[in-house]
Scaffold this active site. Structure first.
Site, PDB file in Angstrom:
ATOM      1  N   THR A 148       0.705  -0.965  -0.093  1.00 47.89           N
ATOM      2  CA  THR A 148       0.019   0.050   0.174  1.00 47.89           C
ATOM      3  C   THR A 148       0.742   1.292  -0.198  1.00 47.89           C
ATOM      4  O   THR A 148       1.332   1.775  -1.121  1.00 47.89           O
ATOM      5  CB  THR A 148      -0.926  -0.060   1.009  1.00 47.89           C
ATOM      6  N   LYS A 164       3.552  -7.042   3.840  1.00 45.82           N
ATOM      7  CA  LYS A 164       3.371  -5.651   3.596  1.00 45.82           C
ATOM      8  C   LYS A 164       2.850  -4.869   4.774  1.00 45.82           C
ATOM      9  O   LYS A 164       2.636  -5.452   5.637  1.00 45.82           O
ATOM     10  CB  LYS A 164       2.253  -5.202   2.426  1.00 45.82           C
ATOM     11  N   THR A 210      -0.106  -3.881  12.297  1.00 47.13           N
ATOM     12  CA  THR A 210      -1.090  -3.889  11.120  1.00 47.13           C
ATOM     13  C   THR A 210       0.021  -4.231   9.840  1.00 47.13           C
ATOM     14  O   THR A 210       0.869  -3.337   9.479  1.00 47.13           O
ATOM     15  CB  THR A 210      -1.232  -2.205  10.919  1.00 47.13           C
ATOM     16  N   GLU A 241       6.070   4.924   7.479  1.00 47.63           N
ATOM     17  CA  GLU A 241       5.992   5.830   6.577  1.00 47.63           C
ATOM     18  C   GLU A 241       6.736   7.097   7.224  1.00 47.63           C
ATOM     19  O   GLU A 241       6.371   7.590   8.086  1.00 47.63           O
ATOM     20  CB  GLU A 241       4.300   6.248   6.592  1.00 47.63           C
ATOM     21  N   ASN A 301      -0.309  10.241   5.119  1.00 47.49           N
ATOM     22  CA  ASN A 301      -1.732   9.954   5.589  1.00 47.49           C
ATOM     23  C   ASN A 301      -2.794  11.058   5.534  1.00 47.49           C
ATOM     24  O   ASN A 301      -3.965  10.736   5.443  1.00 47.49           O
ATOM     25  CB  ASN A 301      -1.379   9.550   7.130  1.00 47.49           C
ATOM     26  N   THR A 349      -6.106   9.840  -1.853  1.00 45.68           N
ATOM     27  CA  THR A 349      -6.082  10.362  -3.052  1.00 45.68           C
ATOM     28  C   THR A 349      -4.625   9.874  -3.581  1.00 45.68           C
ATOM     29  O   THR A 349      -4.471  10.332  -4.753  1.00 45.68           O
ATOM     30  CB  THR A 349      -5.989  11.933  -2.818  1.00 45.68           C
TER      31      THR A 349
END
Length: 398
Positions: free
Chosen positions: A152, A179, A190, A269, A393, A398
């Site tokens: 992702t 992932k 997660t 991230e 995030n 989008t």
């Protein structure tokens, strides 16, 4: 433990006898070169064990899996990106049944299971997913494609494979793709992870060893303290190698899953640093875990890591707020081997502060907190929190 040799292999899942995998793009992901529907298939059928999210709002694929009897076998795992199929109610489960019914017209499947990742709150685009069945090569061994398709916000694919030779000369292979980069919290972190092996592991061992390794690896990492609705780790074995040693398999599974967990943390991230939070001297192991987890989840600690600020006050404050038994006169804090805080040294002098800055500029280091209250110990792992995390995030849909 028996002696054994372990060799890293290229090619991920393709190394495991009897397993096949592939991925295609059906338009859910804008980049046509990256798949969004993938599968893992085995000949013959597999024993399977899984660990799922602790989030009370478990996604439809997990609920679909849980309808099968306890010791069921499967030969097919279908995975999609861009849509979590979470918070979709009974219709989300029914949609999986519809997809699997169509799949069964293309290839023989036994108790097929599904796993999804992506945005919460939308039903699956059934027609798009079904269209993949005319494009997928069900006899392919394209682990690279499958590993990339399940990503992702990941910045790189995550796959590992090992050949393990036992003392008697027999061997088994084990491999995994996974992932994860955001919504990572030590509560079945997660992520999606699919582990395939040809080891002759008894079904009775699978669940115990998988839970043990999950606690050792994925449940010890935190990017942002959030736990998703879709967390899944699956272990599948078709036993084609006939080789197995419980102690060896347990150690290898721990190694495999821990290395994948560190990949996820490294890919957090916007993250730049991976930090181990070692808490020892706690009243109990459970208290040590509580304090260590609080440190790996703390936003103030994470932002201090990003700023490379050796502010031990954030470490001490987080421990004090965690609810564990502690005493500021007994506490010591080290960054790697450097003493940062003790009852004697409560203020950083210039020399130690400069040394601390050098440590915090490293990509990896350890924060060790000795509470001086007992023998409890636990280590969790975290990363820094950067401006990039907010950007990623804020623009997730989008």
């Amino acid at each position: 433990m028996s002696n054994y040799t372990i060799t890293s292999l290229n090619g991920g899942l393709a190394n495991v006898k009897g397993f096949f995998c592939d991925a295609v793009n059906v338009g859910m992901r804008p980049d046509a070169d990256q798949g969004d529907v993938a599968f893992i298939r085995s000949e013959p059928p597999c024993d399977i064990s899984a660990v799922f999210t602790s989030n009370r709002f478990q996604a439809a694929p997990i609920k679909h899996y849980q309808r099968y009897p306890k010791d069921f076998q499967t030969n097919f795992v279908l995975i999609n990106a861009k849509n979590a199929n979470a918070m979709t109610g009974q219709k989300g489960i029914d949609d999986i049944d519809t997809i699997m019914s169509t799949l069964s017209q293309k290839i023989e499947v036994l108790n097929p299971v599904m796993s999804s990742t992506g945005v919460i709150g939308y039903r699956l685009p059934i027609d798009k997913i079904i269209s993949a069945f005319d494009k997928l090569d069900f006899h392919a061994k394209h682990s690279d494609k499958a590993a990339r398709a399940i990503m992702t916000t990941d910045s790189f694919k995550k796959e590992l494979a090992y050949r393990v030779e036992l003392e008697d000369g027999s061997h088994f292979n084990i491999a995994a793709i996974c992932k994860g980069a955001g919504m990572i919290n030590p509560a079945m972190a997660t992520m999606l992870c699919f582990i395939a092996t040809d080891a002759d592991i008894p079904k009775t061992d699978m669940e115990h060893l998988l839970h043990k390794s999950t606690e050792y690896s994925f449940n010890r990492i935190s990017v942002d303290g959030d736990t998703s609705t879709n967390d899944t780790v699956m272990l599948l074995t078709n036993k084609l190698s006939t080789a197995y040693d419980k102690a060896v398999f347990s150690e290898v599974l721990n190694k495999l899953m821990f290395e994948l967990a560190m990949m996820i943390l490294k890919d957090g991230e916007g993250a730049n640093k991976v930090v181990a939070f070692e808490v020892k001297g706690a009243k109990s192991d459970e208290e040590a875990k509580k304090a260590s987890t609080a440190l790996s989840n703390s936003l103030l600690v994470k932002t201090a890591l990003f700023g490379e600020d050796p502010n031990w006050g954030r470490i001490a404050s987080t421990i004090g707020a965690s609810g564990v038994e502690c005493d500021e006169t007994k506490l010591t804090i080290h960054y790697d081997e450097l003493l940062i805080y003790s009852d004697t040294f409560r203020e950083l002098d210039k020399e130690r502060e400069e040394s601390a800055y050098k440590i915090m500029k490293q990509d990896q280091f350890t924060v060790t907190c000795d509470l001086g209250m007992g023998d409890g110990a636990y280590t969790s792992y975290g990363c820094d929190l950067s401006y990039e995390y907010v950007k990623i995030n804020a623009e997730y849909r989008t």
